[in-house]
Design an enzyme around this catalytic site. Structure first.
Site, PDB file in Angstrom:
ATOM      1  N   ASP A 110       0.890  -1.152   0.000  1.00 41.14           N
ATOM      2  CA  ASP A 110       0.000   0.000   0.000  1.00 41.14           C
ATOM      3  C   ASP A 110       0.936   1.212   0.000  1.00 41.14           C
ATOM      4  O   ASP A 110       2.105   1.096   0.377  1.00 41.14           O
ATOM      5  CB  ASP A 110      -0.879  -0.040   1.248  1.00 41.14           C
ATOM      6  CG  ASP A 110      -1.746   1.196   1.394  1.00 41.14           C
ATOM      7  OD1 ASP A 110      -2.383   1.589   0.398  1.00 41.14           O
ATOM      8  OD2 ASP A 110      -1.774   1.773   2.494  1.00 41.14           O
ATOM      9  N   ASP A 123       0.212   5.069   1.037  1.00 42.15           N
ATOM     10  CA  ASP A 123       0.099   5.977   2.184  1.00 42.15           C
ATOM     11  C   ASP A 123       0.029   5.190   3.496  1.00 42.15           C
ATOM     12  O   ASP A 123      -0.865   4.376   3.690  1.00 42.15           O
ATOM     13  CB  ASP A 123      -1.139   6.871   2.021  1.00 42.15           C
ATOM     14  CG  ASP A 123      -1.095   7.672   0.727  1.00 42.15           C
ATOM     15  OD1 ASP A 123      -0.012   8.183   0.398  1.00 42.15           O
ATOM     16  OD2 ASP A 123      -2.130   7.770   0.049  1.00 42.15           O
TER      17      ASP A 123
END
Length: 187
Positions: free
Chosen positions: A13, A15
């Protein structure tokens, strides 16, 4: 095609895993890499893993920034990895949101995590076998998407956020930061 002939991937992922989640980051001057992200990714890259980023980007759908803004930041980010001798194989993003988005982005899709669409697309396009791959995320939706895509190892990073019990239940490992990843997974 056998598992040995397929690639393995470190899915990340963005952020909260690659960079500190300041909320809707789309400018390089506000993009702050998490300490240890380069060394952790380099260890996996050197061990033959493809590095692939899968990120929900509802800020596009909400009109906070454009796809062009996101792609420019992505190119800059890939260059930073390249300067650490790490090749980012690909970056997949979902600009959609089921409720809070501009008309063209307002929809229930198969790419927005917890749906597995981005992971499945990456596995198909890059010949990746889920049983030899790892997903690192900081939210329940990351773990659920990896689970639906049958990714063998799901790692939840705290990265300064509160993690609820349901997220932990969908993870194989819970670590404080991505910098700890090479110490908990045998490469």
């Amino acid at each position: 095609m056998s598992v040995q002939e397929k690639n393995k991937a470190l899915f990340l992922d963005r952020d909260g895993v690659v960079n500190i989640d300041h909320g809707y980051v789309y400018q390089s001057e506000k993009f702050e890499f998490i300490e240890g992200v380069f060394s952790a990714c380099k260890a996996f890259y050197d061990a033959g893993y493809k590095i692939i980023i899968v990120t929900n980007q509802s800020g596009i759908g909400r009109g906070y920034y454009t796809e062009e803004d996101f792609l420019a930041l992505t190119q800059w980010m890939k260059t930073q990895f390249s300067e650490h001798n790490i090749k980012i194989t690909d970056v997949y993003f979902c600009p959609h949101h089921p409720k809070k988005a501009l008309a063209q982005y307002s929809k229930q899709c198969q790419c927005r995590k917890p749906a597995p669409g981005m992971l499945l697309q990456a596995m198909q396009e890059h010949n990746i076998h889920p049983s030899s791959s790892v997903m690192v995320g900081d939210k329940l939706s990351d773990m659920q998407a990896a689970e639906k895509a049958h990714i063998a190892t799901r790692v939840l990073v705290r990265s300064g956020q509160h993690i609820d019990e349901s997220a932990k239940q969908h993870a194989d490992l819970v670590i404080n930061s991505i910098r700890d990843l090479p110490t908990v997974i045998t490469l």
